[in-house]
Design a protein around this motif. Sequence first.
Motif, short mmCIF file in Angstrom:
data_model
loop_
_atom_site.label_atom_id
_atom_site.label_comp_id
_atom_site.label_asym_id
_atom_site.label_seq_id
_atom_site.Cartn_x
_atom_site.Cartn_y
_atom_site.Cartn_z
N TYR A 195 31.33 -46.69 11.77
CA TYR A 195 30.24 -45.80 12.18
C TYR A 195 30.45 -44.41 11.59
CZ TYR A 195 27.18 -42.97 15.05
OH TYR A 195 26.22 -42.10 15.47
N ASP A 249 40.71 -49.21 15.15
CA ASP A 249 39.81 -49.14 16.28
C ASP A 249 38.64 -48.22 15.97
OD1 ASP A 249 41.66 -50.72 17.50
OD2 ASP A 249 42.29 -49.26 19.01
N LEU A 260 33.98 -47.71 16.26
CA LEU A 260 32.66 -48.34 16.19
C LEU A 260 32.39 -48.80 14.76
CD1 LEU A 260 30.36 -46.00 18.30
CD2 LEU A 260 31.19 -48.25 18.90
N ARG A 310 25.84 -53.03 16.13
CA ARG A 310 26.97 -52.12 16.30
C ARG A 310 27.96 -52.77 17.26
NH1 ARG A 310 24.94 -46.61 16.70
NH2 ARG A 310 24.85 -46.97 14.48
N ALA A 314 32.08 -52.62 19.08
CA ALA A 314 33.26 -51.83 19.44
C ALA A 314 34.50 -52.64 19.08
CB ALA A 314 33.24 -51.53 20.93
N LEU A 325 38.03 -47.24 22.25
CA LEU A 325 37.10 -46.24 21.75
C LEU A 325 37.40 -44.88 22.33
CD1 LEU A 325 33.67 -48.14 22.05
CD2 LEU A 325 35.20 -48.02 20.08
N GLU A 355 32.78 -42.07 21.07
CA GLU A 355 32.32 -43.38 20.59
C GLU A 355 31.69 -44.20 21.73
OE1 GLU A 355 35.38 -44.24 16.88
OE2 GLU A 355 36.07 -44.63 18.94
N LYS A 356 32.27 -44.11 22.92
CA LYS A 356 31.68 -44.80 24.08
C LYS A 356 30.28 -44.30 24.37
CE LYS A 356 36.07 -45.79 26.40
NZ LYS A 356 36.95 -45.46 27.54
N LEU A 371 27.84 -45.65 21.75
CA LEU A 371 27.55 -47.07 21.99
C LEU A 371 26.61 -47.24 23.18
CD1 LEU A 371 28.14 -49.95 21.06
CD2 LEU A 371 30.08 -49.98 22.61
#
Length: 151
Positions: free
Chosen positions: A75, A102, A104, A123, A125, A129, A133-134, A137
């Motif tokens: 990402y 680790d 996205l 997308r 995970a 994250l 990033e969480k 998402l």
Amino acid sequence: MKKGWILVFLLMFLTACQLDPNTEELYEKTASIHVNTNLPSHISSPKEQAFRIFIKENNQPIQASSDIKIGVSKYGEDIQNVVKTESKGEGVYTASYTFPEDGLYDIRLEVKTAGQHIMPTKRVAVGHLTEEEKAILQNKQKKEKQTHSHH
């Protein structure tokens, strides 16, 4: 009296211009492609992960001769890694990819048939994250629910 004839003429003209309710039957119907990607519920890095793709066109499994490509990118990065797919027949394709770290990732499928070209993106995970990033998402999942809720 002259206005009356004009009104009668306009009414006759407008009724003569009505569309045939079956006109849509005369147009070519576009094929409908549906893609379903099955990924493991938990993806970790740096392990190789296998996934399956199911592709249907007009509710029939797509033929193996169709052009199917997969690209994986982290990402926010422009670099896209092309992943080799293998046809298992009956519209089923498999692929595997080792996520290097680790974060996205966006998995973009490119499906070309004689009548259509679609590029759905999923997308995912991978591993642990960051809070940022969480949030990204969760925001994407909210948008997906909003766009699909009216169907």
